[in-house]
Scaffold this active site. Structure first.
Site, PDB file in Angstrom:
ATOM      1  N   HIS B  58       0.862  -1.161   0.000  1.00 46.50           N
ATOM      2  CA  HIS B  58       0.000   0.000   0.000  1.00 46.50           C
ATOM      3  C   HIS B  58       0.914   1.230   0.000  1.00 46.50           C
ATOM      4  O   HIS B  58       2.121   1.111   0.249  1.00 46.50           O
ATOM      5  CB  HIS B  58      -0.908  -0.025   1.231  1.00 46.50           C
ATOM      6  CG  HIS B  58      -2.170  -0.819   1.029  1.00 46.50           C
ATOM      7  ND1 HIS B  58      -3.239  -0.790   1.898  1.00 46.50           N
ATOM      8  CD2 HIS B  58      -2.541  -1.656   0.015  1.00 46.50           C
ATOM      9  CE1 HIS B  58      -4.209  -1.571   1.443  1.00 46.50           C
ATOM     10  NE2 HIS B  58      -3.808  -2.117   0.312  1.00 46.50           N
ATOM     11  N   GLU B  60       1.284   3.703   2.006  1.00 50.73           N
ATOM     12  CA  GLU B  60       1.917   4.039   3.290  1.00 50.73           C
ATOM     13  C   GLU B  60       3.038   3.054   3.626  1.00 50.73           C
ATOM     14  O   GLU B  60       4.100   3.452   4.107  1.00 50.73           O
ATOM     15  CB  GLU B  60       0.869   4.036   4.411  1.00 50.73           C
ATOM     16  CG  GLU B  60      -0.235   5.076   4.258  1.00 50.73           C
ATOM     17  CD  GLU B  60      -1.435   4.572   3.459  1.00 50.73           C
ATOM     18  OE1 GLU B  60      -1.278   3.650   2.617  1.00 50.73           O
ATOM     19  OE2 GLU B  60      -2.542   5.095   3.678  1.00 50.73           O
ATOM     20  N   CYS B  85      -6.109   2.502   5.507  1.00 54.06           N
ATOM     21  CA  CYS B  85      -6.889   1.315   5.866  1.00 54.06           C
ATOM     22  C   CYS B  85      -6.376   0.764   7.208  1.00 54.06           C
ATOM     23  O   CYS B  85      -5.444   1.303   7.803  1.00 54.06           O
ATOM     24  CB  CYS B  85      -6.761   0.260   4.768  1.00 54.06           C
ATOM     25  SG  CYS B  85      -5.174  -0.606   4.760  1.00 54.06           S
ATOM     26  N   CYS B  88      -2.597  -0.227   7.174  1.00 59.49           N
ATOM     27  CA  CYS B  88      -1.667   0.903   7.269  1.00 59.49           C
ATOM     28  C   CYS B  88      -1.845   1.668   8.574  1.00 59.49           C
ATOM     29  O   CYS B  88      -0.885   2.226   9.110  1.00 59.49           O
ATOM     30  CB  CYS B  88      -1.850   1.804   6.061  1.00 59.49           C
ATOM     31  SG  CYS B  88      -1.459   0.946   4.508  1.00 59.49           S
TER      32      CYS B  88
END
Lengths: 151, 151
Positions: B58, B60, B85, B88
């Site tokens: 992702h 992050e 999410c 993260c």
């Protein structure tokens, strides 16, 4: 569908192999593997902080990465030698992995209650082998361990 | 120490560059960057599901990886074009990143309340640019988007 202790132990053995390989590389000896409910191995991995200088690769995220792209994780089981931290527990919940098999939670309690509160089935095997592998590393390299859990 | 809206917007601009680059590569257009509190860029990255076939990256986690190993994150700020999410957000909490700057939370609400409940400062900029980038991708590729958030 594997639900017996023996099946989970066989899955854990793969994660332990990963942890042992990590230790041999000078890394944090935590291993993980992702299986489907038939017991098929989808991906396996180990903590890669030391080996790759990569703090994002905890054992669980490494096994998840190795399994590649999937449309759903509803039929999967995450196995780890250690109770997952909040980062890896977040992964489990975000992607809907319904079962986590944990080698031990003595060196680190992880987020087992939090996982359970979100409906994840947690199977704690309390493995002396997993405990010994990591506890020896923590004693020898406390600074790397503390870095790895963000402590 | 950057605390003004302007400083956060400048940080977000880096994350938007990452998202735009991801879009140009055919990937999910979400970008992120990790800064220290003086505004120094430590790492930047973007969602790499499509580009690398890597579901663990992702935006992050990619920025976190790019920043390399650190002993502490107490002096850092995570900036993302989208509300993080649970995966993260777990990263942010596990490693003690105290501040998260969020481009938008309209395409996806993320876990902003959960982050706040754990003491993380959340700065929501509600950027139309971030929203437009991702909403167009979601409309064009709903299956990739749903896969990326585990839905």
């Amino acid at each position: 569908m594997p639900s017996s202790l023996l099946d989970h132990q066989s899955m854990l053995a793969i994660a332990i192999e990963e942890a042992e390989q990590g230790l041999a590389e000078g890394g944090v000896p935590i291993g993980a593997a992702l299986f489907d409910v038939t017991g098929r191995l989808l991906g396996r991995g180990r903590n890669r902080r030391v080996q790759d200088g990569d703090p994002s690769m905890h054992a669980e995220t490494c096994a998840f990465r190795a399994a590649g792209r999937r449309r759903s994780y509803r039929d999967t089981i995450m196995v780890s030698t250690l109770a997952p931290c909040l980062y890896c527990s977040g992964l489990v919940c975000q992607f809907g992995i319904p079962t986590v098999v944990v080698g031990e939670a003595r060196n680190y309690p992880g987020e087992l209650d939090w996982l359970r509160s979100r409906g994840v089935r947690v199977v704690l095997l309390d493995s002396d082998e997993c405990h010994a592998l990591l506890s020896q590393f923590i004693s020898a390299h406390p600074e790397i361990w503390n870095e790895d859990i963000g402590d």
